[in-house]
Design an enzyme around this catalytic site. Structure first.
Site, PDB file in Angstrom:
ATOM      1  N   CYS A   1      -7.493 -28.107  11.095  1.00 32.71           N
ATOM      2  CA  CYS A   1      -8.683 -28.957  11.091  1.00 32.71           C
ATOM      3  C   CYS A   1      -8.343 -30.422  10.859  1.00 32.71           C
ATOM      4  O   CYS A   1      -9.021 -31.309  11.345  1.00 32.71           O
ATOM      5  CB  CYS A   1      -9.688 -28.460  10.051  1.00 32.71           C
TER       6      CYS A   1
ATOM      7  N   ASP B   1      -8.245  -7.674   0.454  1.00 33.41           N
ATOM      8  CA  ASP B   1      -7.248  -7.890   1.501  1.00 33.41           C
ATOM      9  C   ASP B   1      -7.857  -7.474   2.816  1.00 33.41           C
ATOM     10  O   ASP B   1      -8.742  -6.609   2.847  1.00 33.41           O
ATOM     11  CB  ASP B   1      -5.991  -7.029   1.277  1.00 33.41           C
TER      12      ASP B   1
ATOM     13  N   CYS C   1      -7.750 -27.580   6.323  1.00 34.50           N
ATOM     14  CA  CYS C   1      -6.494 -26.901   6.680  1.00 34.50           C
ATOM     15  C   CYS C   1      -5.714 -27.760   7.686  1.00 34.50           C
ATOM     16  O   CYS C   1      -6.240 -28.729   8.236  1.00 34.50           O
ATOM     17  CB  CYS C   1      -6.773 -25.515   7.269  1.00 34.50           C
TER      18      CYS C   1
ATOM     19  N   HIS D   1      -6.239 -21.602  10.090  1.00 36.10           N
ATOM     20  CA  HIS D   1      -7.617 -21.963   9.711  1.00 36.10           C
ATOM     21  C   HIS D   1      -8.331 -20.796   9.027  1.00 36.10           C
ATOM     22  O   HIS D   1      -8.909 -20.960   7.952  1.00 36.10           O
ATOM     23  CB  HIS D   1      -8.405 -22.412  10.944  1.00 36.10           C
TER      24      HIS D   1
ATOM     25  N   CYS E   1     -13.516 -28.072   6.476  1.00 31.88           N
ATOM     26  CA  CYS E   1     -12.227 -27.429   6.196  1.00 31.88           C
ATOM     27  C   CYS E   1     -11.108 -28.465   6.208  1.00 31.88           C
ATOM     28  O   CYS E   1     -11.081 -29.357   7.062  1.00 31.88           O
ATOM     29  CB  CYS E   1     -11.960 -26.350   7.247  1.00 31.88           C
TER      30      CYS E   1
ATOM     31  N   ASP F   1       0.860  -1.184   0.000  1.00 36.38           N
ATOM     32  CA  ASP F   1       0.000   0.000   0.000  1.00 36.38           C
ATOM     33  C   ASP F   1       0.895   1.232   0.000  1.00 36.38           C
ATOM     34  O   ASP F   1       2.114   1.126   0.095  1.00 36.38           O
ATOM     35  CB  ASP F   1      -0.976  -0.029   1.181  1.00 36.38           C
TER      36      ASP F   1
END
Ligand SMILES: [Zn+2]
Length: 374
Positions: free
Chosen positions: A313, A270, A310, A339, A308, A97
């Site tokens: 998980c 974002d 991930c 997660h 999920c 940014d």
């Protein structure tokens, strides 16, 4: 030589029932499949996560903050290290940014002039000045693939005169950004401002569209305004930006925000939310947000979300992560960050696939019903 030697964006499928689209965005550090969520690495680190973990969440691009890099590391250090990619050992695309948003947030410590912004570092009182030219120099030293125009982000909602004045400065500063920035391997995205005023948003969108930029951003949202205002601004602004260029909605989102933004034609998002929420013990699920410290999870040996896949998980239970959180083990924040980040990235991937399959509206509607239970 020009931007076209380094960047290309193609909409590969656009929905017929909404403004949702799936695309491929080529950058010097690889392709980004859009729509995409970009995890935020404020200080050149995604908080509580290693970059192996960020990659395992399928992050295609991350964001770093110029303001923090400039003040806390110094651009000379990053430049000497070989730029942000080498500095943090991340070989995929990066977006920085402009620093404007953070500087404007220092309401009592900054003074805005037509030339730029004088401000004081709230940590040590040192004095600094950022102008469009300085912001371009900082971002060139950092070396991200995508860099942002230096703009004035008005509060939203605000008085018309405040939004008008901020937009006038933003327009003048955009011309100076393009004048100062000559690196074709860094795409400079202009930013639409105009707070909550339709006519100013339209004027700003038309103004930025005159520049043949690689992509465009909508700023000044997610600054505390109600969701209806955020949705309205996105809905009226996104279609005014060139169809064949990526559109980035800054500082957004939640799972619901992602669905709304994509519906209105946004390609990039974002937000610090997934990792910030994680540090505060909140996790995303397909049934809405949940709070890990709640008593209901004490004997809950299921994963954070059944659907999920991930690392957290696949390997751990709600009961275990709750215990870590309650005993203030840092691993709790890491597992919840993995997660939440994975969850938003998987959501973007699934929504993209539904656009390609031609059933985005039905699919996202079903997801919204679940998210709204939280
Ligand atoms: Zn998970």
């Amino acid at each position: 030589m020009g931007y076209q030697d380094y960047f290309q964006f193609d909409v590969i499928k656009a929905s017929e029932k909404s403004n949702a689209r799936a695309g491929v965005f080529k950058t010097p550090h690889g392709e980004i499949k859009t729509p995409i969520f970009m995890p935020v690495g404020t200080n050149s680190s995604v908080k509580m996560m290693t970059f192996d973990q960020v990659k395992a969440c399928n992050a295609q691009i991350i964001l770093a903050n110029s303001y923090h890099m400039y003040l806390r590391a110094g651009c000379e250090l990053i430049k000497t290290a070989g730029g942000l990619h080498k500095w943090m050992n991340w070989d995929r695309p990066i977006l920085t940014d402009s620093g404007g948003f953070q500087v404007f947030s220092l309401s009592k410590l900054r003074k805005i002039t037509p030339d730029g912004v004088h401000f004081q570092d709230p940590k040590n009182g040192s004095k600094h000045f950022i102008s469009p030219e300085v912001s371009m120099k900082i971002q060139e030293d950092l070396g991200a693939d995508i860099i942002m125009a230096f703009d004035e982000c008005a509060p939203c909602p605000c008085e018309y005169s405040v939004a008008r004045s901020a937009l006038d400065k933003t327009k003048a500063w955009l011309e100076r950004c393009f004048e100062a920035h000559k690196n074709y391997n860094q795409a400079l995205f202009p930013i639409v401002q105009g707070a909550n005023f339709d006519d100013l948003r339209k004027e700003s969108a038309e103004f930025v569209s005159k520049f043949d930029a690689v992509g465009y951003a909508i700023g000044g949202v997610s600054v505390g305004e109600p969701m209806e205002i955020k949705n309205h601004i996105t809905k009226i602004t996104a279609p005014l930006l060139p169809f064949n260029k990526p559109r980035y909605l800054m500082g957004v989102g939640t799972p619901i925000d992602l669905i709304n933004g994509i519906t209105y034609g946004i390609d990039m998002f974002d937000c610090v939310l997934p990792t910030r929420n994680a540090r505060h013990g909140t996790f995303f699920t397909y049934e809405g947000n949940k709070i890990i410290k709640n008593k209901q999870f004490e004997y809950d040996f299921s994963p954070l979300d059944e659907k999920c896949d991930c690392y957290a998980c696949k390997n751990h239970t709600r009961a275990y992560i709750r215990h870590l959180y309650k005993t203030q083990e840092a691993t709790a924040a890491t597992l919840l960050s993995i997660h939440n980040t994975h969850f938003l990235l998987k959501l973007a991937t699934d929504l993209r696939q539904s656009i390609i399959d031609g059933n985005f509206e039905e699919y996202s509607q079903k997801l919204l019903e679940g998210f709204n239970k939280g």
